[in-house]
Design an enzyme around this catalytic site. Structure first.
Site, mmCIF file in Angstrom:
data_model
loop_
_atom_site.group_PDB
_atom_site.id
_atom_site.type_symbol
_atom_site.label_atom_id
_atom_site.label_comp_id
_atom_site.label_asym_id
_atom_site.label_seq_id
_atom_site.Cartn_x
_atom_site.Cartn_y
_atom_site.Cartn_z
ATOM 1 C CE LYS A 193 52.949 -72.365 2.551
ATOM 2 N NZ LYS A 193 52.660 -72.940 1.217
ATOM 3 C CB CYS A 301 51.670 -88.886 6.048
ATOM 4 S SG CYS A 301 50.003 -88.729 6.711
ATOM 5 C CD GLU A 401 56.807 -89.542 3.600
ATOM 6 O OE1 GLU A 401 57.419 -88.458 3.603
ATOM 7 O OE2 GLU A 401 55.722 -89.722 4.179
HETATM 8 P P1 NAD Z 1 56.552 -80.068 2.080
HETATM 9 O O1 NAD Z 1 57.141 -80.151 3.433
HETATM 10 O O2 NAD Z 1 57.443 -79.834 0.936
HETATM 11 O O3 NAD Z 1 55.459 -78.904 2.020
HETATM 12 C C1 NAD Z 1 54.343 -78.888 2.895
HETATM 13 C C2 NAD Z 1 53.861 -77.462 3.033
HETATM 14 O O4 NAD Z 1 54.846 -76.721 3.743
HETATM 15 C C3 NAD Z 1 53.656 -76.714 1.724
HETATM 16 O O5 NAD Z 1 52.583 -75.816 1.884
HETATM 17 C C4 NAD Z 1 54.969 -75.960 1.558
HETATM 18 O O6 NAD Z 1 54.837 -74.808 0.748
HETATM 19 C C5 NAD Z 1 55.263 -75.591 3.002
HETATM 20 N N1 NAD Z 1 56.670 -75.409 3.340
HETATM 21 C C6 NAD Z 1 57.736 -76.136 2.950
HETATM 22 N N2 NAD Z 1 58.861 -75.676 3.546
HETATM 23 C C7 NAD Z 1 58.483 -74.667 4.357
HETATM 24 C C8 NAD Z 1 59.171 -73.796 5.258
HETATM 25 N N3 NAD Z 1 60.491 -73.885 5.442
HETATM 26 N N4 NAD Z 1 58.459 -72.868 5.928
HETATM 27 C C9 NAD Z 1 57.126 -72.771 5.777
HETATM 28 N N5 NAD Z 1 56.419 -73.541 4.928
HETATM 29 C C10 NAD Z 1 57.084 -74.490 4.234
HETATM 30 O O7 NAD Z 1 55.695 -81.410 1.896
HETATM 31 P P2 NAD Z 1 54.821 -81.861 0.646
HETATM 32 O O8 NAD Z 1 55.722 -82.468 -0.361
HETATM 33 O O9 NAD Z 1 53.901 -80.765 0.230
HETATM 34 O O10 NAD Z 1 53.886 -82.977 1.338
HETATM 35 C C11 NAD Z 1 54.266 -84.294 1.469
HETATM 36 C C12 NAD Z 1 54.793 -84.550 2.875
HETATM 37 O O11 NAD Z 1 53.792 -84.264 3.843
HETATM 38 C C13 NAD Z 1 55.148 -86.006 3.087
HETATM 39 O O12 NAD Z 1 56.362 -86.073 3.777
HETATM 40 C C14 NAD Z 1 54.017 -86.527 3.942
HETATM 41 O O13 NAD Z 1 54.332 -87.653 4.711
HETATM 42 C C15 NAD Z 1 53.681 -85.347 4.771
HETATM 43 N N6 NAD Z 1 52.313 -85.449 5.310
HETATM 44 C C16 NAD Z 1 52.152 -85.751 6.633
HETATM 45 C C17 NAD Z 1 50.882 -85.897 7.173
HETATM 46 C C18 NAD Z 1 50.686 -86.235 8.626
HETATM 47 O O14 NAD Z 1 49.585 -86.012 9.121
HETATM 48 N N7 NAD Z 1 51.681 -86.720 9.343
HETATM 49 C C19 NAD Z 1 49.763 -85.720 6.361
HETATM 50 C C20 NAD Z 1 49.956 -85.414 5.013
HETATM 51 C C21 NAD Z 1 51.251 -85.272 4.501
#
Ligand code: NAD
Length: 498
Positions: A193, A301, A401
């Site tokens: 997804k 991240c 963050e």
């Molecule tokens: P987000 O958590 O809003 O969304 C990430 C993904 O999860 C999207 O596809 C979103 O649609 C989905 N999602 C959100 N809530 C969900 C739920 N309750 N159930 C199922 N799916 C859900 O994050 P974002 O704003 O898209 O990305 C940025 C974040 O990702 C930052 O916090 C960043 O640090 C983190 N990140 C971490 C890594 C790592 O490897 N640690 C790598 C890249 C990004």
């Protein structure tokens, strides 16, 4: 934009809009169950650049059913590892030939500078894929052990089952590959997804998987929002959830998986510290931090957004960082000389601007940047790269963050104090130390509680585990450990020679 490989009617490119009319479910292009679409808006021009169907719960049900059926029939999950390695190697070959086009697609959909996309958005995932192929080729899928009760035990590593992979928008291919590669090599079926901001790169790859001969049912890609994502997480047909995204969403997903006793791995947020020791070569350090702190417009991240400088050299460090940040070229991400592009979406621009205002309210000083449009950019979701001085680690700009090109310089008393501040965080994803003394550097590397750490650099390596301590996640990606996240262990006792 270059047209990706098409399969039947899919995709269609008219003018500059890349349009997919179907979803990739069970290894086939199919009509979506609903009529809703996802519009992909350029963060630079604010114009429509792509459109895909928006997946619904019915599409997810169909994808899980296809994944389940393929997994359970054993044709992929129980195939000899060498057969899967051959298909994944073919995929790597095809990916290599298309990865520069794919880098363009990512820059178009989410605004990362093309220089970054052509390094990290697609070549890095390709290297990661090859690294996983190497790990799988050497992996002891079955081991015989002399028993204590029985004469012999066979220990098998078996695919964990149907995987739900949930991907964020910031490094979409990088995160997808960290899940897709080990899932395929271990024999899982996977439903991906992508985030609604970045559905185009995800659907682009489907044609490459088809061409490589990945069997039907093994991979599905369904772009959708959170609710449909949560439906996938909860789905009884899913055995494991591999999530990358915010810590807030990670907690929710972990709670669901905990209740259902589903396997889960979480790669979450960070607020990593770069510790600059007094003996560091400041020129080289600041050049290193240009990447480590500000890569991908600060939407990483692992970004080292807390810069720890000793009180003795504090002003000097602030000056050097401000000169570097003030000199960054901000603009069109498609321009090869751009260093900082726009943020992914208007809401992200607003979020970063709120943090810049908050930092000032908290008493920190903007040395360079600050709110307001970068010069010459009337459109697009740009912010000015910003350096804050006079930051205390208790301020929200040091604890939360921000996910944009904003760095906070925090003073420390001595090295012990620097390690204390680095560890005084909810997160523990990454970090670095900058010093002329390798002994001291390694000592600090051992004392900071973070999953990856750099001495005079920050990079990760695909052969070594990557992941977070504390609220930065659970589990590891990359390397042998990253493959093992997709495996269950089974011990079989049988008469010798069976
Ligand atoms: P987000 O958590 O809003 O969304 C990430 C993904 O999860 C999207 O596809 C979103 O649609 C989905 N999602 C959100 N809530 C969900 C739920 N309750 N159930 C199922 N799916 C859900 O994050 P974002 O704003 O898209 O990305 C940025 C974040 O990702 C930052 O916090 C960043 O640090 C983190 N990140 C971490 C890594 C790592 O490897 N640690 C790598 C890249 C990004």
């Amino acid at each position: 934009m270059t047209r990706p490989l098409s399969s039947g009617e899919n995709p269609r490119e008219e003018s500059d809009v890349l349009e997919y009319q179907q979803l990739f479910i069970g290894g086939e292009w199919v009509d979506p169950a609903g009529k809703a679409t996802i519009d992909v808006i350029s963060p630079h021009s604010e114009e429509l650049v792509g459109r895909t169907p928006e997946g619904t719960t019915a599409d997810m049900d169909r994808a899980v059913a296809a994944a389940r059926a393929t997994f359970d029939d054993g044709s992929w999950s129980l195939a000899p590892p060498a057969d899967r390695i051959a298909i994944v190697s073919k995929f790597a070959e095809i990916y290599a030939a298309r990865m520069m086009e794919l880098a363009d697609v990512i820059t178009t959909e989410m605004g990362s500078p093309i220089s970054f996309s052509q390094l990290a958005q697609t070549p890095a995932p390709w290297l990661m894929l090859n690294s996983f192929i190497g790990v799988a080729s050497e992996f002891p899928w079955e081991e015989k052990r002399a028993g204590t009760l029985a004469p012999e035990v066979l220990v098998r590593h078996e695919a964990v089952g149907v995987v739900a992979a949930i991907v964020p928008w910031n490094v979409p291919q990088f995160v997808t590959m960290a899940k897709l590669a080990p899932a395929l090599l271990s024999g899982c079926s996977i439903v991906i997804k992508p985030a609604p901001e970045t559905p185009l790169d995800a659907l682009f790859v489907c044609a490459l998987l088809e061409e490589a001969g990945v069997p039907k049912g093994v991979v599905s890609v369904v772009p959708a929002g959170r609710e449909v994502g949560e439906h996938l997480v909860r789905h009884p047909g899913v055995d494991k959830v591999a999530f990358t995204g915010s810590t807030a969403a990670g907690r929710k997903i972990a709670a669901i998986c905990g209740e259902q006793l589903k396997r889960v791995s979480l790669e979450l947020g960070g607020k990593s510290a770069a510790i600059i020791l007094d003996d560091a070569d400041l020129g080289a350090t600041v050049e290193g931090l240009k990447f480590a702190s500000l890569m991908n417009n600060g939407q990483a991240c692992v970004a080292q957004t807390r810069i720890l400088a000793s009180k003795k050299r504090y002003d000097e460090v602030v000056d050097a960082l401000s000169t570097m940040v003030g000199g960054l070229k901000v603009g069109d991400p498609a321009d090869a000389t751009t260093e900082i592009g726009p943020l992914v979406a208007e809401r992200q621009q607003e979020r970063v601007e709120k943090y810049i205002a908050l930092g000032q309210e908290e008493g920190a000083r903007v040395v360079v940047g600050g709110n307001g449009r970068p010069e010459g950019l009337e459109k697009g979701w740009y912010v000015r790269p910003t350096v804050f001085a006079g930051v205390d680690n208790s301020m929200r700009i040091a604890r939360e963050e921000i996910f944009g090109p904003v760095i906070a310089v925090i003073p420390y008393d001595d090295e012990r104090d620097a390690v204390r501040i680095a560890n005084d965080s909810e997160y523990g994803l990454a970090g670095s130390v900058w010093t002329a003394d390798m002994g001291k550097g390694m000592d600090i590397a051992r004392r900071v509680r973070a999953g990856t750490f750099g001495v005079n650099q920050y990079t990760m390596d695909f052969i070594a585990p990557f992941g977070g301590y504390k609220a930065s996640g659970i589990g590891r990606e990359f390397g042998r450990e990253g493959l093992e996240e997709y495996l269950e262990l089974k011990s079989i006792v049988a008469p010798p020679g069976a």
